[in-house]
Design a protein around this motif. Structure first.
Motif, PDB file in Angstrom:
ATOM      1  N   THR A 162       0.820  -1.215   0.000  1.00 45.70           N
ATOM      2  CA  THR A 162       0.000   0.000   0.000  1.00 45.70           C
ATOM      3  C   THR A 162       0.856   1.269   0.000  1.00 45.70           C
ATOM      4  O   THR A 162       0.349   2.365  -0.220  1.00 45.70           O
ATOM      5  N   GLN A 163       2.158   1.119   0.244  1.00 47.11           N
ATOM      6  CA  GLN A 163       3.068   2.275   0.261  1.00 47.11           C
ATOM      7  C   GLN A 163       3.770   2.363  -1.098  1.00 47.11           C
ATOM      8  O   GLN A 163       4.388   1.399  -1.541  1.00 47.11           O
ATOM      9  N   GLU A 164       3.686   3.511  -1.738  1.00 45.92           N
ATOM     10  CA  GLU A 164       4.387   3.682  -3.002  1.00 45.92           C
ATOM     11  C   GLU A 164       5.881   3.844  -2.751  1.00 45.92           C
ATOM     12  O   GLU A 164       6.289   4.439  -1.757  1.00 45.92           O
ATOM     13  N   TRP A 179       9.010   5.752 -10.203  1.00 51.31           N
ATOM     14  CA  TRP A 179       8.196   4.816  -9.437  1.00 51.31           C
ATOM     15  C   TRP A 179       8.764   3.417  -9.627  1.00 51.31           C
ATOM     16  O   TRP A 179       9.165   3.036 -10.722  1.00 51.31           O
ATOM     17  N   ASP A 182       5.631  -2.818  -9.497  1.00 53.65           N
ATOM     18  CA  ASP A 182       5.342  -3.942  -8.593  1.00 53.65           C
ATOM     19  C   ASP A 182       6.247  -5.141  -8.855  1.00 53.65           C
ATOM     20  O   ASP A 182       6.746  -5.760  -7.913  1.00 53.65           O
ATOM     21  N   ARG A 185       9.637  -4.415  -7.520  1.00 52.85           N
ATOM     22  CA  ARG A 185       9.594  -4.389  -6.054  1.00 52.85           C
ATOM     23  C   ARG A 185       9.545  -5.797  -5.470  1.00 52.85           C
ATOM     24  O   ARG A 185      10.233  -6.094  -4.494  1.00 52.85           O
TER      25      ARG A 185
END
Length: 195
Positions: A162-164, A179, A182, A185
């Motif tokens: 939920t944290q960018e 950014w 996903d 990440r």
């Protein structure tokens, strides 16, 4: 991550026999681990697999067969391995036109200063720590090695979907943020988990 040892490095003929298959796998592994930040900086996040392949390639290209020489390469590349609670990246300063190389590099002097590069997650941050010796007061290398140490709070935030999360460069001549997708990440979270 567990450091690479001499026994992890295959003899050249064994590596060459399966190199094409391994190269394809490494390219696929690196694809989501490559992030461009602005027009000139690309970060490739390293892990045990990418570093081991780099060592194998160096051994192959330089035809290193003496175990002492191979061990030297292992020792050098192990310094790129992320440590406990860290991510590690190779940073490339990329300039397309030859006549722009020096002006772009000159404009990025100080890129390796404290607080200029960071992974930002909400209010948390993992600051970039550059390997020393790749720049001087009046010049900078086109390739750098950066480690991002995470505090427990930053690691928890990074694991929280939920944290960018962003990779940021805050240089007076180069301010950009990217950014962190996903897929990237998830791969990097595995690295933090293996530390």
């Amino acid at each position: 991550m567990k450091p690479i040892v001499l026994d992890d490095i295959q003899p050249i003929p064994d590596f060459v026999e399966k190199r094409a298959d391994r190269l394809g796998k490494i390219i696929a592994l690196k694809k989501p681990r490559r992030l461009s930040v602005g027009p000139n900086l690309t970060f490739v996040f390293e892990n045990r697999d990418t570093i081991r392949f780099q060592i194998q390639e160096m051994v192959r290209v330089e035809r290193l067969e003496d175990p002492a020489k191979v061990k030297e390469e292992v020792d050098v590349y192990n310094t790129l391995m992320p440590g406990l609670g860290e991510l590690s990246a190779t940073l490339f300063i990329e300039v397309v036109s030859q006549e722009r190389v020096k002006p772009v590099l000159d404009s990025l002097i100080g890129l390796d200063a404290s607080g200029v590069v960071a992974i930002k997650i909400g209010v948390q941050e993992a600051p970039g720590r550059f390997e020393e010796g790749r720049s001087e007061e009046d010049r900078i290398s086109a390739v750098h090695y950066v480690k991002f140490p995470f505090s427990p709070e930053a690691a928890a935030a990074f694991r929280d979907p939920t944290q960018e999360a962003f990779l940021e460069v805050r240089h007076p001549n180069y301010t950009h943020r990217q950014w962190i997708p996903d897929e990237t990440r998830r791969s990097l979270i595995r690295d933090l988990g293996e530390s």
